[in-house]
Design an enzyme around this catalytic site. Structure first.
Site, mmCIF file in Angstrom:
data_model
loop_
_atom_site.group_PDB
_atom_site.id
_atom_site.type_symbol
_atom_site.label_atom_id
_atom_site.label_comp_id
_atom_site.label_asym_id
_atom_site.label_seq_id
_atom_site.Cartn_x
_atom_site.Cartn_y
_atom_site.Cartn_z
ATOM 1 N N ASN A 9 0.876 -1.176 0.000
ATOM 2 C CA ASN A 9 0.000 0.000 0.000
ATOM 3 C C ASN A 9 0.912 1.225 0.000
ATOM 4 O O ASN A 9 1.525 1.537 1.014
ATOM 5 C CB ASN A 9 -0.878 -0.038 1.262
ATOM 6 C CG ASN A 9 -1.626 1.274 1.480
ATOM 7 O OD1 ASN A 9 -1.722 2.109 0.575
ATOM 8 N ND2 ASN A 9 -2.166 1.455 2.685
ATOM 9 N N TRP A 10 0.975 1.891 -1.143
ATOM 10 C CA TRP A 10 1.938 2.989 -1.278
ATOM 11 C C TRP A 10 1.459 4.291 -0.634
ATOM 12 O O TRP A 10 2.216 5.244 -0.556
ATOM 13 C CB TRP A 10 2.241 3.244 -2.753
ATOM 14 C CG TRP A 10 3.007 2.144 -3.408
ATOM 15 C CD1 TRP A 10 3.387 0.956 -2.851
ATOM 16 C CD2 TRP A 10 3.500 2.131 -4.755
ATOM 17 N NE1 TRP A 10 4.078 0.207 -3.764
ATOM 18 C CE2 TRP A 10 4.162 0.909 -4.946
ATOM 19 C CE3 TRP A 10 3.438 3.029 -5.823
ATOM 20 C CZ2 TRP A 10 4.764 0.558 -6.150
ATOM 21 C CZ3 TRP A 10 4.021 2.689 -7.028
ATOM 22 C CH2 TRP A 10 4.682 1.469 -7.194
ATOM 23 N N LYS A 11 0.194 4.327 -0.261
ATOM 24 C CA LYS A 11 -0.368 5.562 0.332
ATOM 25 C C LYS A 11 -0.095 6.748 -0.602
ATOM 26 O O LYS A 11 -0.110 6.573 -1.816
ATOM 27 C CB LYS A 11 0.197 5.769 1.736
ATOM 28 C CG LYS A 11 0.063 4.509 2.589
ATOM 29 C CD LYS A 11 0.312 4.708 4.044
ATOM 30 C CE LYS A 11 0.094 3.377 4.760
ATOM 31 N NZ LYS A 11 0.174 3.475 6.200
ATOM 32 N N HIS A 95 -9.374 1.526 4.957
ATOM 33 C CA HIS A 95 -8.077 1.604 5.652
ATOM 34 C C HIS A 95 -8.226 2.539 6.854
ATOM 35 O O HIS A 95 -8.985 3.507 6.800
ATOM 36 C CB HIS A 95 -7.013 2.129 4.680
ATOM 37 C CG HIS A 95 -5.633 2.088 5.260
ATOM 38 N ND1 HIS A 95 -5.164 3.074 6.102
ATOM 39 C CD2 HIS A 95 -4.637 1.170 5.149
ATOM 40 C CE1 HIS A 95 -3.930 2.757 6.474
ATOM 41 N NE2 HIS A 95 -3.587 1.608 5.913
ATOM 42 N N GLU A 97 -6.534 4.878 7.913
ATOM 43 C CA GLU A 97 -6.312 6.309 7.624
ATOM 44 C C GLU A 97 -7.558 6.916 6.990
ATOM 45 O O GLU A 97 -7.888 8.083 7.229
ATOM 46 C CB GLU A 97 -5.071 6.469 6.731
ATOM 47 C CG GLU A 97 -3.793 6.274 7.539
ATOM 48 C CD GLU A 97 -2.612 5.703 6.773
ATOM 49 O OE1 GLU A 97 -2.606 5.736 5.526
ATOM 50 O OE2 GLU A 97 -1.689 5.197 7.445
ATOM 51 N N GLU A 165 -5.393 -4.803 10.668
ATOM 52 C CA GLU A 165 -4.316 -3.838 10.874
ATOM 53 C C GLU A 165 -4.561 -3.087 12.175
ATOM 54 O O GLU A 165 -5.311 -2.102 12.189
ATOM 55 C CB GLU A 165 -4.281 -2.834 9.724
ATOM 56 C CG GLU A 165 -4.055 -3.455 8.370
ATOM 57 C CD GLU A 165 -3.481 -2.434 7.390
ATOM 58 O OE1 GLU A 165 -2.326 -2.588 7.010
ATOM 59 O OE2 GLU A 165 -4.187 -1.476 7.050
ATOM 60 N N GLY A 171 2.666 2.201 10.794
ATOM 61 C CA GLY A 171 3.647 3.271 10.645
ATOM 62 C C GLY A 171 4.369 3.621 11.934
ATOM 63 O O GLY A 171 5.041 4.647 12.017
ATOM 64 N N SER A 211 3.469 -2.260 10.259
ATOM 65 C CA SER A 211 4.929 -2.362 10.423
ATOM 66 C C SER A 211 5.490 -3.735 10.053
ATOM 67 O O SER A 211 6.394 -4.246 10.714
ATOM 68 C CB SER A 211 5.339 -1.967 11.845
ATOM 69 O OG SER A 211 4.957 -0.637 12.114
ATOM 70 N N GLY A 232 2.874 -1.119 4.263
ATOM 71 C CA GLY A 232 2.949 0.297 3.916
ATOM 72 C C GLY A 232 4.392 0.695 3.662
ATOM 73 O O GLY A 232 4.953 0.430 2.592
ATOM 74 N N GLY A 233 5.023 1.290 4.666
ATOM 75 C CA GLY A 233 6.383 1.834 4.537
ATOM 76 C C GLY A 233 7.372 0.925 3.829
ATOM 77 O O GLY A 233 8.087 1.361 2.914
#
Ligand code: PGA
Length: 248
Positions: A9-11, A95, A97, A165, A171, A211, A232-233
């Site tokens: 997930n590149w956000k 998600h 966010e 999640e 993150g 993470s 993500g990251g």
């Protein structure tokens, strides 16, 4: 055998140019795995060029959001047909966010899950508790209501992916222990089994997110009910993403 799913997930990272550079390299590094599927979810502006690059590569394409309506006067939104026509196969729905920064509630998330399937795309329903909810012993209540409401009236378990999640792990560098994650995954599996029957519930992939890194992916993936990862990251750099894709 059900394939695991390793999803990036590149956000809100990577321009179309940066996405193209990254995906060309990813397409070269990824081989056709028998036991796992690789998925990337770039920003909307990168989807169309991404689909072109990934056409012959064993990498699936997903979007990070979709609107609940087919089309209309919804400035700034993106429709399911626009995504489908751009080559999208999966849609991340709800998600944390989206829920916590943009105010999406379970009913909106349910609309996104349903419309994604209607347009032939697999929804990835995201659920997860906040730290204060975990500390108050409410983790299972939160997950129960997010799964129940998110899947209300939904009858395509064959297309469904669920991602657990925990919000406190996203993150932050904090990861749920494999045991903490497994406990919630099993709970979700039992809910799916009640909703759709055991056989169909076993076919749904339940991803863990929060993470995930090359250093912790193996122990997570060894859990019985963890069928993949939403990353993500660590999905933004080729070496860390490949380190996760190549979990053992
Ligand atoms: P993270 O993000 O891997 O950077 O914690 C996961 C996610 O938000 O899906």
């Amino acid at each position: 055998m059900k394939k695991s799913l390793i999803a990036g997930n590149w956000k809100m990272y990577k321009t179309p140019g940066e996405s193209v550079d990254f995906l060309k390299k990813l397409a070269m590094e990824t081989v056709k795995y028998n036991d796992r599927e690789v998925l990337v979810c770039p920003p909307f502006t990168s989807l169309y060029p991404a689909a072109e690059i990934l056409k012959d590569a064993p990498v699936s394409l997903g979007a990070q959001n979709v609107h609940t309506e087919k089309e209309g006067a919804f400035t700034g939104e993106i429709s399911p047909a626009m995504l489908r026509d751009s080559g999208v196969e999966y849609v991340i729905c709800g998600h944390s966010e989206r829920r916590n920064i943009f105010g999406e509630n379970d009913s909106t998330v349910n609309g996104k899950v349903r419309i994604s399937s209607e347009y032939g795309m697999s929804p990835i329903l995201c659920v997860g508790e906040k730290i204060e909810e975990r500390k108050a012993g409410k983790t299972f209540d939160v997950i129960r209501s997010q799964v129940e409401n998110g899947l209300s009236g939904y009858d395509r378990p064959d297309m469904l992916v669920v991602a657990y999640e925990p919000v406190w792990a996203i993150g932050t560098g904090l990861t749920a222990t494999p045991e903490q994650a497994q406990e919630v995954h099993l709970f979700i599996r039992q809910m799916l089994s009640n909703l759709y029957g055991r056989e169909l519930s076993m076919a749904v992939r339940i991803l863990y997110g929060g993470s995930v890194k090359p250093e912790n992916v193996n122990s997570l993936m060894r859990q019985d009910d963890i069928d993949g990862a939403l990353v993500g990251g660590a999905s933004l750099k080729l070496d860390s993403f490949m380190g996760i894709v190549n979990y053992s």
